[in-house]
Design a protein around this motif. Structure first.
Motif, PDB file in Angstrom:
ATOM      1  N   THR A  65       0.803  -1.222   0.000  1.00  0.00           N
ATOM      2  CA  THR A  65       0.000   0.000   0.000  1.00  0.00           C
ATOM      3  C   THR A  65       0.838   1.275   0.000  1.00  0.00           C
ATOM      4  O   THR A  65       0.307   2.350   0.268  1.00  0.00           O
ATOM      5  CB  THR A  65      -0.950   0.006   1.214  1.00  0.00           C
ATOM      6  N   ARG A  72      -7.081   5.634   3.777  1.00  0.00           N
ATOM      7  CA  ARG A  72      -6.065   4.857   4.507  1.00  0.00           C
ATOM      8  C   ARG A  72      -6.548   4.478   5.891  1.00  0.00           C
ATOM      9  O   ARG A  72      -5.955   4.825   6.893  1.00  0.00           O
ATOM     10  CB  ARG A  72      -4.775   5.647   4.608  1.00  0.00           C
ATOM     11  N   ILE A 134      -4.089  -0.065   7.684  1.00  0.00           N
ATOM     12  CA  ILE A 134      -3.093   0.152   6.626  1.00  0.00           C
ATOM     13  C   ILE A 134      -2.573   1.581   6.604  1.00  0.00           C
ATOM     14  O   ILE A 134      -1.973   2.010   5.625  1.00  0.00           O
ATOM     15  CB  ILE A 134      -3.648  -0.232   5.236  1.00  0.00           C
ATOM     16  N   TYR A 140       1.217  -6.064   3.295  1.00  0.00           N
ATOM     17  CA  TYR A 140       0.278  -6.800   4.137  1.00  0.00           C
ATOM     18  C   TYR A 140       0.097  -8.165   3.487  1.00  0.00           C
ATOM     19  O   TYR A 140      -0.338  -8.262   2.337  1.00  0.00           O
ATOM     20  CB  TYR A 140      -1.046  -6.039   4.268  1.00  0.00           C
TER      21      TYR A 140
END
Length: 151
Positions: A65, A72, A134, A140
């Motif tokens: 990301t 976010r 995130i 992730y």
């Protein structure tokens, strides 16, 4: 709330056809870093599928990301379709938290108004839900074992 990223990842992976030799263990990878604003919003997606002896599949799904342009806050569900006819699955590892937060594995598509849309019956789509923040960016990664099926 589901992000456009998770819907894109499910759709993109549902469209790829992966094939391998029937004689040897199969391995396939899918990678994309060119998503538009309506797709994965600048994130990079990586899916690795490796056949294990005994008819199971080891699947690693990573979302980077660092260049993500969407909200976010976090992901609350992820999914993919790379294996048809699978029977059971489990999350072996998940980012920032307990794997029990991301189990069980559902045979359902990702939905925009609920977590893993269970109204569609057998779809061969792997769907899990939990939550990962995130806001820091980065990678992730989830690892799955999917039993049976065909790549």
């Amino acid at each position: 709330m589901i992000s456009q990223l998770t819907r894109f990842s499910l759709t993109a992976l549902a469209l790829i056809g992966l094939a391998g030799s029937a004689q040897a263990l199969q391995y396939a990878e899918f990678y994309t870093d060119d998503c538009d604003v309506d797709g994965c919003q600048g994130a990079t997606l990586f899916l690795s599928v490796q056949e294990e002896a005994g008819g199971s599949w080891l699947v690693t799904y990573t979302i980077n990301t660092d260049n993500y342009t969407g909200d976010r806050n976090g992901f609350n569900q992820i999914g993919f379709k790379a294996i048809t006819g699978w029977t059971t699955g489990s999350v072996l590892s998940a980012p920032a938290g307990s794997i029990t937060d991301w189990n069980p594995v559902y045979d359902d598509p990702i939905a925009s108004n609920s977590l893993c849309d269970t109204s569609n019956g057998d779809t061969d789509k792997v769907c899990v839900f939990g939550f990962v923040d995130i806001t820091a960016g980065g990678d992730y990664t989830w690892t799955f074992r999917i039993d049976d099926g065909t790549l």
